[in-house]
Design an enzyme around this catalytic site. Structure first.
Site, mmCIF file in Angstrom:
data_model
loop_
_atom_site.group_PDB
_atom_site.id
_atom_site.type_symbol
_atom_site.label_atom_id
_atom_site.label_comp_id
_atom_site.label_asym_id
_atom_site.label_seq_id
_atom_site.Cartn_x
_atom_site.Cartn_y
_atom_site.Cartn_z
ATOM 1 N N GLU A 158 48.649 25.476 17.546
ATOM 2 C CA GLU A 158 47.451 24.859 17.924
ATOM 3 C C GLU A 158 48.092 24.128 19.393
ATOM 4 O O GLU A 158 48.352 22.736 19.447
ATOM 5 C CB GLU A 158 46.842 23.717 17.172
ATOM 6 C CG GLU A 158 45.187 23.568 17.679
ATOM 7 C CD GLU A 158 45.268 22.189 18.732
ATOM 8 O OE1 GLU A 158 45.674 22.721 19.857
ATOM 9 O OE2 GLU A 158 44.770 21.178 18.291
ATOM 10 N N GLU A 167 49.307 19.862 29.463
ATOM 11 C CA GLU A 167 50.505 19.656 28.406
ATOM 12 C C GLU A 167 51.477 20.755 28.385
ATOM 13 O O GLU A 167 52.564 20.754 28.033
ATOM 14 C CB GLU A 167 49.891 19.480 27.067
ATOM 15 C CG GLU A 167 49.094 18.277 27.076
ATOM 16 C CD GLU A 167 48.950 17.978 25.443
ATOM 17 O OE1 GLU A 167 49.433 18.256 24.621
ATOM 18 O OE2 GLU A 167 47.582 17.143 25.285
#
Length: 378
Positions: A158, A167
């Site tokens: 995920e 990120e």
């Protein structure tokens, strides 16, 4: 996964968009002494700060409490039971270990749960509590440095952040794919798509108009504040993470990028920037406030099942990813069938590759083409 906006991705590095955009201007009328530049952190320092953010319980609570997300992963894994039964799986960024346990429940012989943050200790406890320590092996450390005893048949992760790529965790998944996934192995999810649509943000419109309503309630005319509110709420370069409804969307959403995780060279594409062109026609008259970006990921359906799609669209149930909003510097009136076109590119910020940057070029009707450069703030 996606860090809560209340938690810092990094402390000490400067944020903000590049110099090429339409950023907000100084309005205080005086010169300010420039603050001394902050020292730029090294990659290892940035990575360590990033991992530390995932050592706290709050971010894991937010992710697992997102039923749309967690149930999609559970079903996406279980639908592929035939491909996972008796096989080996690598879980990249395993967190508390729930996806690894789903893989074991689907029949995987061995799951390597790799987690770089200190939460790996809790993952090991969760695995033990569920009686799966013989099949789920929790390995602490970044996937780039952890060594597995064998290549794997499948990778689950995920990895999605706000706007899909905030990120930059996808790079770690692709590293694991190249190093550890057997040829023809399974990727869960297997692909991702990015969408953009023009928006008229009803909540923002209410906030901008609030100052013209003060006199009605309190007898004090504060309508002059509206232009200041517009500069504060729109005249910045931050990517705003917020839930919209389908009623906020002004035109048919446009897909502008598709990522197949098995595609060779995807790592280089991410570094150069992922994006594409778009064109749409407005549904009706409204103030155009900007654009919304969202994504969906797709899990293979197994031998006989339809693929499973996890969507973060404003037309679907809300998720913790919400949507990534790109506000113009001020509202632009549009009418039915007003043509809106442009190009959008997502790429790593130069000061911190884990921070998402979005370059937007757009044209509204007969107005001149404009550009704006956005970045995700801490």
């Amino acid at each position: 996964m996606s860090l809560s906006k209340k938690r810092k991705l990094e402390s000490g590095d400067s944020g903000g968009a590049g110099a090429g955009g339409e950023g907000a201007e100084e309005e205080n009328g005086g010169e300010q002494e420039a603050a001394p530049p902050r020292p730029r952190r090294t990659k290892s320092e940035r990575d360590q700060l990033y991992y530390e953010c995932y050592s706290d319980v709050s971010v894991h609570e937010e992710m697992i409490a997102d039923q749309v997300r967690t149930e999609a992963y559970r079903l996406g894994i279980l639908k592929n039971w035939a491909a996972l039964r008796g096989k080996t799986v690598l879980d990249v960024g395993a967190g508390t270990g729930i996806l690894s346990i789903f893989c074991a429940q689907a029949g995987a012989r061995r799951v390597y749960a790799v987690e770089a943050s200190a939460i790996w200790q809790q993952a090991r406890e969760v695995v033990r509590l569920n009686g799966l320590e013989d099949r789920v092996h929790v390995l602490p450390g970044p996937v780039e440095t952890v060594e597995l005893p064998e290549r794997v048949d499948a990778i689950v992760s995920e990895w999605m952040g706000y706007g899909l790529l905030h990120e930059s965790m996808l790079s770690s998944v692709l590293h694991a794919r190249t190093k550890w996934l057997k040829e023809g192995g399974l990727l869960l999810p297997a692909s991702a798509e990015l969408f953009v649509a023009p928006i008229s943000d009803q909540m923002l419109e209410w906030r901008l108009g609030f100052w013209s309503q003060v006199k009605q309630h309190y007898g004090v005319d504060m309508s002059c504040m509206e232009s200041f509110a517009t500069r504060c709420l729109m005249g910045h370069s931050e990517i705003v993470v917020q839930d919209l409804s389908g009623e906020d969307v002004l035109a048919r959403p446009q897909r502008f990028a598709q990522l197949e995780l098995a595609r060779a060279g995807l790592e280089q594409e991410l570094e150069a920037g992922v994006g594409g062109r778009f064109r749409c026609s407005c549904y009706g008259s409204a103030p155009l406030h900007g654009f919304a970006v969202w994504f969906q990921v797709t899990f293979p359906g197994g031998d006989s099942e339809k693929p499973l799609v996890l969507s973060t669209s404003p037309f679907h149930p809300a998720t913790h990813w919400k949507q990534a909003l790109l506000y113009l510097n001020e509202p632009v009136p549009v009418e039915q069938d007003t043509d809106i076109s442009g190009e959008i590119t997502l790429l790593p910020s130069p000061d911190n590759p884990r921070r998402l940057r979005i370059l937007l070029r757009y044209k509204v009707g007969d107005h001149e083409e404009k550009t704006k450069d956005f970045a995700m703030e801490d």
